[in-house]
Design an enzyme around this catalytic site. Structure first.
Site, mmCIF file in Angstrom:
data_model
loop_
_atom_site.group_PDB
_atom_site.id
_atom_site.type_symbol
_atom_site.label_atom_id
_atom_site.label_comp_id
_atom_site.label_asym_id
_atom_site.label_seq_id
_atom_site.Cartn_x
_atom_site.Cartn_y
_atom_site.Cartn_z
ATOM 1 N N TYR A 32 0.834 -1.215 0.058
ATOM 2 C CA TYR A 32 0.043 0.221 -0.138
ATOM 3 C C TYR A 32 0.990 1.272 -0.083
ATOM 4 C CZ TYR A 32 0.777 1.124 4.900
ATOM 5 O OH TYR A 32 1.550 1.413 6.285
ATOM 6 N N LYS A 151 6.646 -1.789 2.296
ATOM 7 C CA LYS A 151 5.221 -1.288 2.789
ATOM 8 C C LYS A 151 4.211 -2.323 2.610
ATOM 9 C CE LYS A 151 3.221 3.326 3.083
ATOM 10 N NZ LYS A 151 3.146 3.556 4.209
ATOM 11 N N GLU A 184 12.581 3.351 14.177
ATOM 12 C CA GLU A 184 11.647 4.166 13.493
ATOM 13 C C GLU A 184 10.569 4.146 14.561
ATOM 14 O OE1 GLU A 184 9.954 3.049 9.640
ATOM 15 O OE2 GLU A 184 9.673 0.989 10.051
ATOM 16 N N LEU A 208 11.234 1.443 7.146
ATOM 17 C CA LEU A 208 10.605 1.721 5.896
ATOM 18 C C LEU A 208 11.363 2.978 5.364
ATOM 19 C CD1 LEU A 208 7.967 1.306 4.100
ATOM 20 C CD2 LEU A 208 7.101 3.398 4.990
HETATM 21 N N1 PMP Z 1 7.665 4.194 8.948
HETATM 22 C C1 PMP Z 1 6.582 3.473 9.058
HETATM 23 C C2 PMP Z 1 6.400 2.067 9.625
HETATM 24 C C3 PMP Z 1 5.428 3.930 8.003
HETATM 25 O O1 PMP Z 1 4.244 3.195 8.171
HETATM 26 C C4 PMP Z 1 5.332 5.201 7.608
HETATM 27 C C5 PMP Z 1 4.446 5.696 6.854
HETATM 28 N N2 PMP Z 1 3.137 5.974 7.715
HETATM 29 C C6 PMP Z 1 6.746 6.007 7.717
HETATM 30 C C7 PMP Z 1 7.630 5.337 8.305
HETATM 31 C C8 PMP Z 1 6.670 7.184 6.988
HETATM 32 O O2 PMP Z 1 6.761 7.111 5.515
HETATM 33 P P1 PMP Z 1 6.132 8.124 4.404
HETATM 34 O O3 PMP Z 1 7.212 9.231 4.861
HETATM 35 O O4 PMP Z 1 6.572 7.802 3.133
HETATM 36 O O5 PMP Z 1 5.036 8.517 4.797
#
Ligand code: PMP
Length: 286
Positions: A32, A151, A184, A208
């Site tokens: 997603y 993701k 994270e 991610l």
């Molecule tokens: N880490 C995780 C586990 C996430 O689910 C997300 C997105 N919600 C992010 C980091 C941040 O990613 P992005 O900046 O692409 O939204």
């Protein structure tokens, strides 16, 4: 009622239906994305779509749409949801598809299920540190899987960690590995600031590759006035940081003012956040 997209058709969200034998439903077998659009202008559209195509390839879901076709589909969805007038996030979900039995093995000859819908997102934070909201987090050992760079729609590990923070009245849960190193947050990337230097964990299978993270790094490097390092960060460094930030497409850059009930720095949104947020805000539509 917002208009959704399901398998080639635009329809009211409440009418979008999938089979209970869909592998996204049964196994969380899908990829997603969430892409923010502010009054019709997207943030990081191409890197979001590239990450999605990489994820699909990595888990061998064959979806024949090109990046240009995805971008056009999302433009159409925006237009149908009055995207020029409001701030909308777009959720894009591709599962492996609907099988006729429940079996772990990837079935042959099924088409992926493609589902997209929009939802309202907030205006950005005020760019002044005295007006911006400060967030609070808890911490936990990261108990997710070893493919956090994908993701995946299988988010139970993230959901449980998010709930650890949420249930105790916090906004997020910061995670660390078995070596006491920051990975994270449950739905965000993380940064620390010490003596004016911004640091964030390196990209590997533990996190991610956030699109917001990438934009932040690029704009700080392009500006050149703040030092930035991608490196291993220990939790001791997190607890002793002057500032801690989390980032995501929906939160942009959010300053953390307390971790497990203990103030970060002096417990206010910090000056380096203010500078970085100004740089990010100026760069995000590029
Ligand atoms: N880490 C995780 C586990 C996430 O689910 C997300 C997105 N919600 C992010 C980091 C941040 O990613 P992005 O900046 O692409 O939204």
């Amino acid at each position: 009622m917002s208009t959704a997209y399901l398998n080639g058709e635009f329809l009211p969200l409440a009418e979008a239906k999938i089979s209970p034998l869909d592998r996204g439903f049964l196994f969380g077998d899908g990829i997603y994305e969430v892409i923010p659009y502010y009054r019709g202008k997207s943030v990081g559209l191409v890197p979001h779509l590239q990450r999605m195509l990489r994820g699909l390839a990595e888990i061998e879901i064959n979806c024949d749409k090109t990046l240009a076709q995805w971008s056009e589909l999302l433009d159409d969805l925006m237009a149908k949801n009055n995207g020029a007038e409001q701030n909308l996030g777009v959720y894009v979900h591709i599962s492996r598809g609907t099988d006729s039995i429940r079996n772990h093995a990837y079935p042959k000859n099924i088409s992926p299920t493609i589902f997209c819908f929009t939802f309202a997102i907030k205006d950005p934070e005020p760019a002044q540190r005295t007006k911006a909201a400060g967030y609070t987090v808890t911490t936990s050992e990261d108990l997710r899987w070893k493919r956090c760079h994908i993701k995946s729609t299988a988010l139970l590990g993230n959901v449980i960690h998010y709930q650890q923070g949420y249930a105790s009245g916090n906004h997020e849960c910061l995670l660390y590995n078995e070596h006491n190193q920051l990975t994270e947050g449950s739905s965000v990337n993380a940064f620390i600031v010490k003596d004016g230097v911004v640091s964030t964990p390196i990209l590997d299978n533990q996190i991610l590759p956030g699109i917001t993270r990438g934009i932040i790094i690029d704009c700080i490097k392009a500006d050149g006035s703040i030092s930035l390092e991608e490196r291993v960060i220990t939790m001791d460094e997190v607890h002793n940081a002057d500032e801690v930030w989390i980032s995501s497409s929906s939160k942009e850059i959010a300053a953390i003012i307390a971790i497990d009930g203990v103030k970060v720095g002096d417990g206010t949104v910090g000056p380096v956040w203010e500078k970085a947020f100004a740089l990010y805000s100026a760069a995000k539509f590029n």
